[in-house]
Design an enzyme around this catalytic site. Structure first.
Site, PDB file in Angstrom:
ATOM      1  N   PRO A   2      -0.191   6.171  -3.007  1.00 40.91           N
ATOM      2  CA  PRO A   2       0.858   5.718  -2.112  1.00 40.91           C
ATOM      3  C   PRO A   2       1.151   4.244  -2.052  1.00 40.91           C
ATOM      4  CG  PRO A   2      -1.179   5.794  -0.928  1.00 40.91           C
ATOM      5  CD  PRO A   2      -1.476   5.873  -2.377  1.00 40.91           C
ATOM      6  N   GLU A   3       2.390   3.905  -2.159  1.00 40.09           N
ATOM      7  CA  GLU A   3       2.900   2.665  -1.610  1.00 40.09           C
ATOM      8  C   GLU A   3       3.809   3.123  -0.481  1.00 40.09           C
ATOM      9  OE1 GLU A   3       4.203  -0.182  -4.667  1.00 40.09           O
ATOM     10  OE2 GLU A   3       3.112   1.017  -6.114  1.00 40.09           O
TER      11      GLU A   3
END
Length: 275
Positions: A2-3
DNA sequence: ATAGATGTTACTGA
DNA sequence: ATCAGTAACATCTA
Protein backbone atom coordinates in the site's frame (compact mmCIF):
# COMPACT_ATOMS: atom_id res chain seq x y z
CA UNK A 1 0.77 -3.44 -1.15
CA UNK A 2 0.00 0.00 0.00
CA UNK A 3 0.65 3.58 -0.69
CA UNK A 4 -2.17 6.04 -0.13
CA UNK A 5 -4.30 5.11 -3.16
CA UNK A 6 -4.15 1.40 -2.33
CA UNK A 7 -4.99 2.03 1.32
CA UNK A 8 -7.88 4.25 0.27
CA UNK A 9 -9.14 1.47 -1.99
CA UNK A 10 -8.98 -0.96 0.92
CA UNK A 11 -10.79 1.56 3.13
CA UNK A 12 -13.65 1.74 0.66
CA UNK A 13 -13.78 -2.02 0.36
CA UNK A 14 -13.91 -2.46 4.12
CA UNK A 15 -16.73 0.03 4.49
CA UNK A 16 -18.65 -1.82 1.81
CA UNK A 17 -18.06 -5.27 3.27
CA UNK A 18 -17.77 -5.05 7.06
CA UNK A 19 -19.26 -1.77 8.27
CA UNK A 20 -22.04 -2.52 10.73
CA UNK A 21 -20.77 -5.98 11.59
CA UNK A 22 -20.12 -7.00 15.21
CA UNK A 23 -16.95 -8.86 16.21
CA UNK A 24 -17.67 -12.16 17.93
CA UNK A 25 -14.27 -13.82 17.86
CA UNK A 26 -10.64 -12.75 17.38
CA UNK A 27 -7.69 -15.02 16.65
CA UNK A 28 -4.12 -13.75 16.30
CA UNK A 29 -1.46 -16.16 15.08
CA UNK A 30 1.43 -13.68 14.98
CA UNK A 31 1.32 -11.68 18.21
CA UNK A 32 4.22 -9.27 17.56
CA UNK A 33 2.15 -7.43 14.99
CA UNK A 34 -0.08 -6.06 17.74
CA UNK A 35 1.94 -3.18 19.18
CA UNK A 36 -0.47 -2.41 22.03
CA UNK A 37 -0.48 -5.90 23.56
CA UNK A 38 -2.16 -8.91 22.02
CA UNK A 39 -4.15 -10.09 25.06
CA UNK A 40 -5.97 -6.84 25.74
CA UNK A 41 -6.36 -6.41 21.97
CA UNK A 42 -8.29 -9.67 21.61
CA UNK A 43 -10.37 -8.98 24.71
CA UNK A 44 -11.28 -5.40 23.90
CA UNK A 45 -12.43 -6.22 20.36
CA UNK A 46 -15.11 -8.69 21.46
CA UNK A 47 -18.62 -7.32 20.96
CA UNK A 48 -17.36 -4.21 19.16
CA UNK A 49 -19.31 -2.99 16.13
CA UNK A 50 -17.43 -1.61 13.12
CA UNK A 51 -18.89 1.88 12.83
CA UNK A 52 -16.71 3.31 10.08
CA UNK A 53 -13.36 2.82 8.37
CA UNK A 54 -11.30 5.96 7.89
CA UNK A 55 -7.78 6.63 6.61
CA UNK A 56 -4.94 8.97 7.48
CA UNK A 57 -2.00 8.83 5.06
CA UNK A 58 -1.26 5.13 4.71
CA UNK A 59 -2.92 4.20 8.00
CA UNK A 60 -6.36 2.60 8.21
CA UNK A 61 -8.53 3.69 11.15
CA UNK A 62 -11.24 1.22 12.01
CA UNK A 63 -13.69 3.01 14.27
CA UNK A 64 -15.41 0.66 16.70
CA UNK A 65 -17.99 1.13 19.45
CA UNK A 66 -15.41 2.01 22.13
CA UNK A 67 -12.02 1.92 20.38
CA UNK A 68 -10.11 2.67 17.20
CA UNK A 69 -8.08 -0.06 15.52
CA UNK A 70 -5.16 1.46 13.63
CA UNK A 71 -3.87 -0.88 10.95
CA UNK A 72 -0.79 -0.29 8.83
CA UNK A 73 -0.21 -2.65 5.90
CA UNK A 74 3.50 -1.78 5.48
CA UNK A 75 4.88 -3.68 2.47
CA UNK A 76 2.53 -6.57 1.86
CA UNK A 77 -0.45 -6.44 4.21
CA UNK A 78 -3.86 -7.30 2.76
CA UNK A 79 -7.38 -7.86 3.98
CA UNK A 80 -9.58 -10.71 2.78
CA UNK A 81 -13.29 -11.06 3.38
CA UNK A 82 -14.94 -14.47 3.61
CA UNK A 83 -18.75 -14.82 3.86
CA UNK A 84 -18.40 -18.16 5.66
CA UNK A 85 -15.54 -20.65 5.51
CA UNK A 86 -11.99 -19.32 5.83
CA UNK A 87 -9.51 -21.30 3.72
CA UNK A 88 -6.15 -22.34 5.17
CA UNK A 89 -3.23 -20.08 4.35
CA UNK A 90 0.15 -19.85 6.06
CA UNK A 91 0.21 -16.08 5.65
CA UNK A 92 -3.08 -15.36 7.42
CA UNK A 93 -2.20 -13.79 10.78
CA UNK A 94 -5.33 -12.10 12.17
CA UNK A 95 -8.87 -13.45 12.06
CA UNK A 96 -11.93 -11.40 13.00
CA UNK A 97 -15.15 -13.41 12.97
CA UNK A 98 -18.45 -11.53 13.00
CA UNK A 99 -21.77 -12.45 14.57
CA UNK A 100 -23.23 -13.24 11.13
CA UNK A 101 -20.57 -15.92 10.51
CA UNK A 102 -18.49 -13.92 8.04
CA UNK A 103 -14.80 -13.16 8.63
CA UNK A 104 -12.24 -10.49 7.93
CA UNK A 105 -8.75 -11.98 7.68
CA UNK A 106 -5.44 -10.10 7.61
CA UNK A 107 -2.75 -11.57 5.40
CA UNK A 108 0.89 -10.50 5.36
CA UNK A 109 3.70 -12.53 3.80
CA UNK A 110 6.49 -10.49 5.35
CA UNK A 111 4.75 -9.82 8.69
CA UNK A 112 5.75 -6.15 8.69
CA UNK A 113 2.21 -4.85 9.13
CA UNK A 114 1.07 -3.54 12.51
CA UNK A 115 -2.16 -3.20 14.48
CA UNK A 116 -2.82 -1.01 17.49
CA UNK A 117 -5.97 -0.51 19.54
CA UNK A 118 -6.37 3.03 20.82
CA UNK A 119 -8.97 5.14 22.57
CA UNK A 120 -10.73 7.58 20.24
CA UNK A 121 -9.20 10.49 22.14
CA UNK A 122 -5.68 9.22 21.44
CA UNK A 123 -5.81 9.23 17.65
CA UNK A 124 -4.68 12.80 17.14
CA UNK A 125 -1.65 12.42 19.39
CA UNK A 126 -0.76 9.19 17.60
CA UNK A 127 -0.31 10.95 14.26
CA UNK A 128 1.29 14.00 15.79
CA UNK A 129 3.96 11.90 17.47
CA UNK A 130 4.72 10.20 14.17
CA UNK A 131 4.96 13.57 12.43
CA UNK A 132 2.48 12.59 9.74
CA UNK A 133 2.01 15.54 7.40
CA UNK A 134 -1.14 16.88 5.73
CA UNK A 135 -3.34 14.82 3.43
CA UNK A 136 -2.45 15.39 -0.26
CA UNK A 137 -5.52 17.49 -1.02
CA UNK A 138 -5.97 21.13 -1.98
CA UNK A 139 -7.75 21.66 1.32
CA UNK A 140 -5.02 20.24 3.59
CA UNK A 141 -1.74 20.48 1.72
CA UNK A 142 -0.54 24.08 2.01
CA UNK A 143 1.96 25.20 -0.64
CA UNK A 144 3.54 27.92 1.51
CA UNK A 145 4.18 25.57 4.40
CA UNK A 146 5.56 22.94 2.00
CA UNK A 147 7.90 25.52 0.50
CA UNK A 148 9.09 26.80 3.90
CA UNK A 149 9.93 23.35 5.11
CA UNK A 150 11.73 22.31 1.94
CA UNK A 151 13.92 25.42 2.21
CA UNK A 152 15.17 24.26 5.60
CA UNK A 153 16.44 20.87 4.48
CA UNK A 154 19.33 19.50 2.49
CA UNK A 155 17.75 16.06 2.16
CA UNK A 156 17.35 14.65 -1.36
CA UNK A 157 13.82 15.57 -2.39
CA UNK A 158 12.75 11.96 -2.93
CA UNK A 159 13.81 10.86 0.55
CA UNK A 160 12.14 13.93 2.00
CA UNK A 161 8.84 13.24 0.22
CA UNK A 162 8.97 9.63 1.38
CA UNK A 163 9.34 10.46 5.06
CA UNK A 164 5.62 11.39 5.37
CA UNK A 165 6.29 14.64 7.23
CA UNK A 166 5.82 17.09 4.35
CA UNK A 167 2.77 15.32 2.99
CA UNK A 168 1.20 11.97 3.89
CA UNK A 169 0.77 9.05 1.55
CA UNK A 170 3.59 8.94 -0.99
CA UNK A 171 5.51 5.68 -1.26
CA UNK A 172 8.19 4.42 -3.61
CA UNK A 173 5.99 4.06 -6.69
CA UNK A 174 4.03 7.29 -6.56
CA UNK A 175 6.99 9.42 -5.48
CA UNK A 176 8.88 8.45 -8.66
CA UNK A 177 5.80 9.37 -10.68
CA UNK A 178 5.46 12.72 -8.91
CA UNK A 179 9.12 13.60 -9.51
CA UNK A 180 8.78 12.70 -13.18
CA UNK A 181 5.68 14.85 -13.64
CA UNK A 182 7.29 17.78 -11.89
CA UNK A 183 10.52 17.22 -13.84
CA UNK A 184 12.65 17.14 -10.71
CA UNK A 185 15.72 14.95 -10.19
CA UNK A 186 15.15 12.60 -7.23
CA UNK A 187 18.50 13.49 -5.65
CA UNK A 188 18.00 17.26 -5.87
CA UNK A 189 18.52 18.84 -2.44
CA UNK A 190 15.22 20.06 -0.96
CA UNK A 191 16.60 23.54 -0.35
CA UNK A 192 17.86 23.88 -3.93
CA UNK A 193 14.49 23.55 -5.62
CA UNK A 194 13.20 26.53 -7.58
CA UNK A 195 9.85 28.05 -6.64
CA UNK A 196 8.44 26.63 -9.87
CA UNK A 197 9.64 23.14 -8.99
CA UNK A 198 8.13 23.38 -5.53
CA UNK A 199 4.81 24.40 -7.02
CA UNK A 200 5.01 21.58 -9.57
CA UNK A 201 5.80 19.00 -6.88
CA UNK A 202 2.87 20.19 -4.77
CA UNK A 203 0.50 19.98 -7.72
CA UNK A 204 1.86 16.66 -9.01
CA UNK A 205 1.55 15.08 -5.56
CA UNK A 206 -2.13 15.96 -5.36
CA UNK A 207 -2.80 14.89 -8.95
CA UNK A 208 -0.89 11.61 -8.96
CA UNK A 209 -2.38 10.36 -5.70
CA UNK A 210 -5.86 11.44 -6.82
CA UNK A 211 -5.39 9.57 -10.11
CA UNK A 212 -4.22 6.54 -8.15
CA UNK A 213 -7.39 6.62 -6.07
CA UNK A 214 -9.56 6.99 -9.18
CA UNK A 215 -7.89 3.96 -10.72
CA UNK A 216 -8.31 1.91 -7.55
CA UNK A 217 -4.57 1.79 -6.80
CA UNK A 218 -1.88 -0.25 -8.52
CA UNK A 219 -1.68 -4.01 -8.65
CA UNK A 220 1.98 -4.76 -9.09
CA UNK A 221 4.19 -7.73 -8.27
CA UNK A 222 1.82 -9.19 -5.68
CA UNK A 223 -1.29 -11.07 -6.69
CA UNK A 224 -4.86 -9.87 -6.72
CA UNK A 225 -7.79 -11.47 -4.97
CA UNK A 226 -7.76 -9.47 -1.76
CA UNK A 227 -9.77 -6.41 -0.82
CA UNK A 228 -8.97 -3.45 -3.00
CA UNK A 229 -6.53 -5.22 -5.25
CA UNK A 230 -8.39 -4.74 -8.48
CA UNK A 231 -6.71 -1.44 -9.34
CA UNK A 232 -5.48 -0.40 -12.80
CA UNK A 233 -3.07 2.38 -11.85
CA UNK A 234 -0.15 0.23 -13.00
CA UNK A 235 -1.32 1.00 -16.56
CA UNK A 236 -0.77 4.70 -15.98
CA UNK A 237 2.71 4.62 -14.45
CA UNK A 238 5.25 6.55 -16.50
CA UNK A 239 8.60 5.72 -14.88
CA UNK A 240 8.24 3.24 -12.01
CA UNK A 241 9.35 -0.17 -13.24
CA UNK A 242 10.07 1.26 -16.72
CA UNK A 243 13.86 0.91 -16.64
CA UNK A 244 15.26 0.89 -20.19
CA UNK A 245 11.96 1.96 -21.75
CA UNK A 246 11.44 5.22 -23.60
CA UNK A 247 10.50 8.30 -21.59
CA UNK A 248 6.91 9.23 -22.56
CA UNK A 249 8.00 12.86 -22.84
CA UNK A 250 11.35 12.76 -24.69
CA UNK A 251 12.01 9.08 -25.60
CA UNK A 252 15.25 8.94 -23.61
CA UNK A 253 15.69 5.64 -21.77
CA UNK A 254 14.41 5.59 -18.18
CA UNK A 255 17.21 4.73 -15.76
CA UNK A 256 17.16 3.15 -12.33
CA UNK A 257 19.45 4.16 -9.49
CA UNK A 258 19.51 3.55 -5.76
CA UNK A 259 18.70 6.50 -3.53
CA UNK A 260 18.25 6.31 0.21
CA UNK A 261 18.19 2.54 -0.12
CA UNK A 262 15.24 2.57 -2.52
CA UNK A 263 15.08 1.72 -6.21
CA UNK A 264 14.56 5.01 -8.04
CA UNK A 265 13.35 5.44 -11.63
CA UNK A 266 13.65 8.63 -13.61
CA UNK A 267 14.35 10.19 -17.00
CA UNK A 268 17.93 11.51 -17.10
CA UNK A 269 16.94 13.99 -19.80
CA UNK A 270 13.76 15.46 -18.28
CA UNK A 271 14.84 15.31 -14.64
CA UNK A 272 18.14 17.12 -14.35
CA UNK A 273 19.88 17.89 -11.09
CA UNK A 274 21.46 21.30 -10.63
CA UNK A 275 22.68 23.45 -7.77
C1' DA B 1 22.94 -20.74 -6.13
C1' DT B 2 23.32 -16.92 -3.43
C1' DA B 3 23.04 -12.07 -3.27
C1' DG B 4 19.97 -8.51 -3.89
C1' DA B 5 15.53 -6.62 -4.40
C1' DT B 6 10.63 -6.02 -3.02
C1' DG B 7 4.22 -0.91 -2.54
C1' DT B 8 7.39 0.63 4.91
C1' DT B 9 8.68 2.47 9.09
C1' DA B 10 11.37 2.89 13.36
C1' DC B 11 15.43 2.55 15.71
C1' DT B 12 20.58 2.88 16.28
C1' DG B 13 24.94 5.02 16.30
C1' DA B 14 28.03 8.46 14.18
C1' DA C 1 19.81 17.49 14.60
C1' DT C 2 20.45 14.75 10.80
C1' DC C 3 21.70 11.04 8.17
C1' DA C 4 22.96 6.44 6.69
C1' DG C 5 22.47 2.03 7.76
C1' DT C 6 19.79 -1.73 9.63
C1' DA C 7 16.20 -4.57 11.41
C1' DA C 8 11.62 -6.70 11.33
C1' DC C 9 10.32 -11.19 7.45
C1' DA C 10 9.44 -14.17 3.30
C1' DT C 11 9.79 -14.85 -1.47
C1' DC C 12 11.31 -14.19 -6.07
C1' DT C 13 14.89 -13.31 -9.53
C1' DA C 14 19.28 -12.39 -11.88
Amino acid sequence: MPELPEVETVRRGLNRLVRGKVIEKVKMTYSPMVKTGVDTFCQDLLGQEILDVDRRGKYLLIYLTDHVLISHLRMEGKYNFFPDQVPANKHFHAFFTFTDGSSLVYQDVRKFGTMELLGKADVEAYFLSRKIGPEPTEADFDLEEFSRRLAKSKKPIKSHLLDQSLVAGLGNIYVDEVLFRAQVHPAQASNQLSAEQVTSLHQATIEVLQLGIEKGGSTIRTYKNALGMDGTMQDYLQVYGKTGQACPRCQTEIVKIKLGGRGTHFCPQCQVKYG
